[in-house]
Design a protein around this motif. Structure first.
Motif, PDB file in Angstrom:
ATOM      1  N   LYS A   1      38.319 134.377  24.326  1.00 18.91           N
ATOM      2  CA  LYS A   1      38.480 135.486  25.275  1.00 18.91           C
ATOM      3  C   LYS A   1      39.020 136.722  24.565  1.00 18.91           C
ATOM      4  CE  LYS A   1      40.789 138.013  28.422  1.00 18.91           C
ATOM      5  NZ  LYS A   1      41.777 139.030  28.056  1.00 18.91           N
ATOM      6  N   LYS A   2      40.056 136.550  23.747  1.00 14.44           N
ATOM      7  CA  LYS A   2      40.643 137.683  23.028  1.00 14.44           C
ATOM      8  C   LYS A   2      39.618 138.313  22.079  1.00 14.44           C
ATOM      9  CE  LYS A   2      45.604 136.656  22.735  1.00 14.44           C
ATOM     10  NZ  LYS A   2      46.254 137.961  22.500  1.00 14.44           N
ATOM     11  N   LEU A   3      38.931 137.476  21.303  1.00 12.27           N
ATOM     12  CA  LEU A   3      37.964 138.006  20.348  1.00 12.27           C
ATOM     13  C   LEU A   3      36.866 138.795  21.061  1.00 12.27           C
ATOM     14  CD1 LEU A   3      37.752 134.891  18.020  1.00 12.27           C
ATOM     15  CD2 LEU A   3      38.482 137.168  17.294  1.00 12.27           C
ATOM     16  N   THR A   4      36.428 138.295  22.239  1.00  9.17           N
ATOM     17  CA  THR A   4      35.340 138.966  22.948  1.00  9.17           C
ATOM     18  C   THR A   4      35.844 140.068  23.870  1.00  9.17           C
ATOM     19  OG1 THR A   4      35.357 137.236  24.653  1.00  9.17           O
ATOM     20  CG2 THR A   4      33.811 136.956  22.820  1.00  9.17           C
ATOM     21  N   ASP A   5      37.159 140.312  23.896  1.00  9.09           N
ATOM     22  CA  ASP A   5      37.670 141.530  24.543  1.00  9.09           C
ATOM     23  C   ASP A   5      37.116 142.762  23.836  1.00  9.09           C
ATOM     24  OD1 ASP A   5      39.217 140.412  26.502  1.00  9.09           O
ATOM     25  OD2 ASP A   5      41.092 140.484  25.379  1.00  9.09           O
ATOM     26  N   ILE A   6      36.754 142.590  22.578  1.00 13.21           N
ATOM     27  CA  ILE A   6      36.320 143.717  21.750  1.00 13.21           C
ATOM     28  C   ILE A   6      34.808 143.924  21.922  1.00 13.21           C
ATOM     29  CG2 ILE A   6      36.311 144.649  19.396  1.00 13.21           C
ATOM     30  CD1 ILE A   6      39.108 143.976  20.633  1.00 13.21           C
ATOM     31  N   ALA A   7      34.427 145.111  22.383  1.00  7.18           N
ATOM     32  CA  ALA A   7      33.006 145.429  22.505  1.00  7.18           C
ATOM     33  C   ALA A   7      32.380 145.372  21.109  1.00  7.18           C
ATOM     34  CB  ALA A   7      32.829 146.822  23.115  1.00  7.18           C
ATOM     35  N   GLY A   8      31.220 144.756  21.014  1.00  9.98           N
ATOM     36  CA  GLY A   8      30.567 144.643  19.708  1.00  9.98           C
ATOM     37  C   GLY A   8      30.979 143.407  18.929  1.00  9.98           C
TER      38      GLY A   8
ATOM     39  N   ILE B   1      27.866 131.270  32.914  1.00 10.10           N
ATOM     40  CA  ILE B   1      27.881 132.717  33.156  1.00 10.10           C
ATOM     41  C   ILE B   1      27.164 133.408  32.011  1.00 10.10           C
ATOM     42  CG2 ILE B   1      29.322 134.779  33.341  1.00 10.10           C
ATOM     43  CD1 ILE B   1      31.565 133.130  34.285  1.00 10.10           C
ATOM     44  N   THR B   2      26.273 134.307  32.353  1.00  7.71           N
ATOM     45  CA  THR B   2      25.705 135.176  31.330  1.00  7.71           C
ATOM     46  C   THR B   2      25.617 136.575  31.923  1.00  7.71           C
ATOM     47  OG1 THR B   2      23.846 135.542  29.836  1.00  7.71           O
ATOM     48  CG2 THR B   2      23.322 134.471  31.924  1.00  7.71           C
ATOM     49  N   CYS B   3      26.096 137.565  31.194  1.00  3.81           N
ATOM     50  CA  CYS B   3      26.130 138.914  31.763  1.00  3.81           C
ATOM     51  C   CYS B   3      26.125 139.983  30.700  1.00  3.81           C
ATOM     52  CB  CYS B   3      27.360 139.079  32.655  1.00  3.81           C
ATOM     53  SG  CYS B   3      28.935 139.066  31.808  1.00  3.81           S
ATOM     54  N   ILE B   4      25.963 141.211  31.149  1.00  2.00           N
ATOM     55  CA  ILE B   4      26.059 142.372  30.263  1.00  2.00           C
ATOM     56  C   ILE B   4      27.368 143.064  30.604  1.00  2.00           C
ATOM     57  CG2 ILE B   4      24.953 144.535  29.575  1.00  2.00           C
ATOM     58  CD1 ILE B   4      22.291 143.248  30.596  1.00  2.00           C
ATOM     59  N   ALA B   5      28.397 142.793  29.778  1.00  2.00           N
ATOM     60  CA  ALA B   5      29.745 143.268  30.110  1.00  2.00           C
ATOM     61  C   ALA B   5      29.944 144.730  29.731  1.00  2.00           C
ATOM     62  CB  ALA B   5      30.795 142.400  29.410  1.00  2.00           C
ATOM     63  N   GLY B   6      29.122 145.226  28.840  1.00  2.00           N
ATOM     64  CA  GLY B   6      29.244 146.614  28.438  1.00  2.00           C
ATOM     65  C   GLY B   6      30.265 146.795  27.335  1.00  2.00           C
ATOM     66  N   PRO B   7      30.581 148.018  26.917  1.00  2.00           N
ATOM     67  CA  PRO B   7      30.046 149.257  27.490  1.00  2.00           C
ATOM     68  C   PRO B   7      28.597 149.532  27.092  1.00  2.00           C
ATOM     69  CG  PRO B   7      31.503 149.742  25.640  1.00  2.00           C
ATOM     70  CD  PRO B   7      31.554 148.264  25.862  1.00  2.00           C
ATOM     71  N   ASP B   8      28.088 148.878  26.031  1.00  2.00           N
ATOM     72  CA  ASP B   8      26.695 149.104  25.635  1.00  2.00           C
ATOM     73  C   ASP B   8      25.825 147.910  26.018  1.00  2.00           C
ATOM     74  OD1 ASP B   8      27.555 151.487  24.386  1.00  2.00           O
ATOM     75  OD2 ASP B   8      28.305 150.266  22.716  1.00  2.00           O
ATOM     76  N   GLY B   9      24.530 148.013  25.746  1.00  2.00           N
ATOM     77  CA  GLY B   9      23.647 146.880  25.932  1.00  2.00           C
ATOM     78  C   GLY B   9      22.923 146.874  27.267  1.00  2.00           C
TER      79      GLY B   9
ATOM     80  N   LYS C   1      18.109 146.023  33.407  1.00  2.00           N
ATOM     81  CA  LYS C   1      19.285 145.142  33.325  1.00  2.00           C
ATOM     82  C   LYS C   1      20.513 145.977  32.966  1.00  2.00           C
ATOM     83  CE  LYS C   1      16.812 140.888  32.399  1.00  2.00           C
ATOM     84  NZ  LYS C   1      16.786 139.616  31.677  1.00  2.00           N
ATOM     85  N   PRO C   2      21.172 146.539  34.012  1.00  2.00           N
ATOM     86  CA  PRO C   2      22.277 147.469  33.756  1.00  2.00           C
ATOM     87  C   PRO C   2      23.547 146.750  33.318  1.00  2.00           C
ATOM     88  CG  PRO C   2      22.083 147.062  36.103  1.00  2.00           C
ATOM     89  CD  PRO C   2      20.941 146.331  35.443  1.00  2.00           C
ATOM     90  N   VAL C   3      24.474 147.497  32.709  1.00  2.00           N
ATOM     91  CA  VAL C   3      25.816 146.980  32.436  1.00  2.00           C
ATOM     92  C   VAL C   3      26.417 146.512  33.762  1.00  2.00           C
ATOM     93  CG1 VAL C   3      28.185 147.639  31.833  1.00  2.00           C
ATOM     94  CG2 VAL C   3      26.280 148.345  30.368  1.00  2.00           C
ATOM     95  N   GLY C   4      27.002 145.338  33.771  1.00  2.00           N
ATOM     96  CA  GLY C   4      27.580 144.792  34.997  1.00  2.00           C
ATOM     97  C   GLY C   4      26.690 143.745  35.653  1.00  2.00           C
ATOM     98  N   LEU C   5      25.461 143.572  35.134  1.00  2.00           N
ATOM     99  CA  LEU C   5      24.553 142.538  35.672  1.00  2.00           C
ATOM    100  C   LEU C   5      25.045 141.153  35.231  1.00  2.00           C
ATOM    101  CD1 LEU C   5      21.812 141.794  37.084  1.00  2.00           C
ATOM    102  CD2 LEU C   5      20.778 141.910  34.799  1.00  2.00           C
ATOM    103  N   VAL C   6      25.171 140.262  36.193  1.00  2.00           N
ATOM    104  CA  VAL C   6      25.712 138.930  35.915  1.00  2.00           C
ATOM    105  C   VAL C   6      24.876 137.858  36.602  1.00  2.00           C
ATOM    106  CG1 VAL C   6      27.781 137.478  36.040  1.00  2.00           C
ATOM    107  CG2 VAL C   6      28.025 139.954  36.014  1.00  2.00           C
TER     108      VAL C   6
END
Lengths: 422, 422
Positions: free
Chosen positions: B287-294, A352-360, A365-370
């Motif tokens: 998973k917990k560590l990447t819950d954090i944006a940035g 899996i590779t995606c842009i989970a957001g909220p930034d980036g 390639k919008p946030v939510g693209l997977v």
């Protein structure tokens, strides 16, 4: 018999905790044919607890209370029951000894406040604690019942199963039994699911059908009524068969069955091993797969490749691929799936590779693209998704979509003859 | 102003779903000084919903309802409000158009049942939907208010914030304000925490203190009352200072702050990068560590080494170590921490290996046995824990203990002069 549940705790009405006890009790007693008609949560205020108790006993045949039985100063359920029913609290030497033993076994010094738990309303029966230190309370009055259980989920569940269920089964032969069946699907939307089964639902007798949406999953909940449990189960069983046939493979499981559990069974059945490469989900897919006891039989492990260096060094994604297509692309996802399969010598690689957001996110390639890719033998393919919602929602939907892609792959390639996932 | 919340849905009283909406609403409105005195959940039965509405309006200044506003046949809240208040439902052409647009934008064909959502009780004000398709409802009657919001959390939260909060703030100047502060700790037990602060808690005025235990965490919840928000905040602030000083570093954070968020801030502040090696937790720490944006700023990635082969090939744990000490041992955890740090060229390596159960335990190495190791520069150390509880609980406690070990390491070695984690 119709009962209510009162959960006590200011943390609940303040919104600092989510109440899971009421759902657990409803579900457990529901299986035994007992219907909960209301959940109520009240703060740690003696008057509000007592008021809720009086109301529940006026509206229903009984009430089950959780919380407020501990030793601390904000544990007020004993006093509230005493006030609501006009029964004084009495010190019980026997309970004090049990409580001392409970703490003694743990070798923790015993604070004075602990003995508050040895008081019971007059005429009440105690449920001796076996996990925590707080005794439960059973009161039977004017054909109505009151149970008071600790708020700690494990302690509550233990007393519910060992003491409350047998008590209720001895006391009530309800004459109406309920059977519940949940069909868990990976349907696209509530409305599309409803439309595809509308005519069937209208034809059902004695079955209520509810549709519920959760991130990455839509559930169909069937509730059947019968004169006894066998009849109720037969009714819900025919409804299930009808709906399952119509819906086909989008139904992935039943009742408490999770997608990761179904995946585990499929992998075991076909002797397939799995490794996962995760970018944005950061370990969530691995966590889900290993939620299942015994998953070491088929789950080899995973690589959390949270940056390009790790994708290159641990998953053998080429710099060229990363530069030309980007980290969130079909090409990168395919390389990751192949790479992780190779690294762990697994039969199947999932990536899996995606842009989970909220930034980036960008316009392209919008946030939510997977991108999710699967690699098995000579098969390598990748799917593109765009999910809406928070970072958390995008991650959950991505993890579920990856597991569902694997499920369809196994169904299509290993179960075509049989055709049944369950 | 005191209000109640009614959450509608048979899935709630059947125990098939846990209600998170009531907690969210209580918490959100609590911040604005509005006090919820009761949560009630009722099934999708028109009479039971209507009865709950009438009761709430008799007991409190208002009620907020969620759920039962969708298009399907089991969405009965509109009808129940109509029945409870004696206000007929009226078709609103304007709403029908908004609903059509909402669906149209999504390019999904529009089922006939969708139009049920265009009906409103007479005299009600609509809240136009901006996320889903169901309009919300506002009714003001005899100095009491009723709000009805969709059950989908995102839709509910959006209307709550944009419509309900402003409405309530215009209408009510409560004269009493509440301020809440949560101290999040890694204390060993509720009782030990209570004992260590008992004298302080008794000395506090206008502050209620609650102690709540969760797997891997114990919270101290402070609720202060004041004539206005500034006063309430000042009162809760002094209580917090007093308690934080007494408790020291076992307080890891405040309010919504999670352990992984605090870890993230500490790693960023000291420019430390991190990689994790997980066995039994299977990706949960990642998973917990990447819950954090940035988190990509400091989290390099991880290896889920769910079997010995992966521990050897990906983490360089020697066969000798695995044979002599076993997979769950101090020696293996140390080799894993060093190995993952090396693989990802990270400053710090963190590793967990444990027996999560339910099977796999022996007398010498019981279920719940956990080794956690940390590797940084020339420092390599491992701690041993034994956790009680289900597989899930052992995994959550292990993940939190690993994060807490890292937190103490950074506090002790990088913040000794400053001494404050927050």
């Amino acid at each position: 018999m119709r009962y209510q549940i009162i959960t006590v705790g200011s943390e609940l009405t303040l919104g600092l905790s989510v109440d899971t006890n009421a759902a657990f009790i409803s579900k457990t007693l529901g299986k035994h044919g007992f219907t909960c008609v209301r959940h109520v949560s009240v703060p740690d205020k003696i008057d509000l607890i007592a008021e809720a108790i009086r109301e529940s006993l006026a509206q229903a045949d009984g009430v089950i209370i959780t919380g407020g039985l501990g030793p601390t100063i904000d544990d007020l359920t004993r006093d509230a029951i005493s006030q609501a029913l006009g029964r004084e609290l009495e010190y019980q030497e026997r309970l004090a000894q049990i409580i001392e033993e409970r703490y003694g076994n743990r070798a923790i010094p015993l604070p004075e406040i602990t003995y508050r738990q040895a008081y019971l309303p007059k005429g009440a029966e105690a449920i001796d604690p076996t996990i925590g230190s707080a005794p439960g309370i059973i009161i039977s009055e004017d054909e109505r019942f009151l149970f008071s259980l600790p708020g700690v989920p494990r302690e509550m569940a233990d007393m519910l199963e060992k003491n409350i269920v047998p008590w209720l089964e001895t006391k009530f032969c309800s004459g109406v039994a309920h059977a519940v069946r949940v069909l868990r699907t990976t349907a696209k939307s509530e409305a599309s699911l409803q439309e595809s089964i509308e005519d069937l639902v209208r034809s059902l007798r004695n079955v209520d059908v509810g549709i519920l949406a959760y991130p990455g999953e839509i559930q169909l909940q069937l509730l059947a009524k019968g004169a006894n449990m066998d009849e109720a189960k037969a009714i819900v069983g025919s409804a299930e068969t009808l709906l399952s046939e119509r819906l086909g493979n989008i139904v992935y499981g039943y009742d408490d069955e999770t997608l990761e559990e179904v995946i585990g069974k499929l992998l075991l059945k076909h002797a397939l091993s799995l490794a996962v490469a995760e970018s944005c989900t950061g370990g969530l897919v691995g966590k889900k797969l290993t939620d299942i006891a015994g998953s070491s039989e088929y789950f080899r492990g995973g690589i959390i490749a949270y940056n390009n260096d790790a994708k290159k060094s641990l998953l053998n994604v080429s710099s060229q691929t990363l530069v030309r297509h980007g980290a969130v692309s079909a090409a990168t996802s395919l390389a990751m799936a192949f790479g992780v399969r190779d690294r762990f010598s697994a039969d199947v690689g999932l990536a899996i590779t995606c842009i989970a957001g909220p930034d980036g996110g960008t316009e392209e390639k919008p946030v939510g693209l997977v991108y999710i890719a699967l690699s098995h033998q000579v098969t390598n393919y990748s799917n593109r998704f765009v999910f809406f919602g928070s970072r958390d929602t995008v991650r959950i939907k991505s993890a579920n979509a990856a597991l569902d892609m694997l499920r369809y792959y196994i169904l299509d390639n290993f179960e075509r003859a049989g055709g049944d996932a369950s």
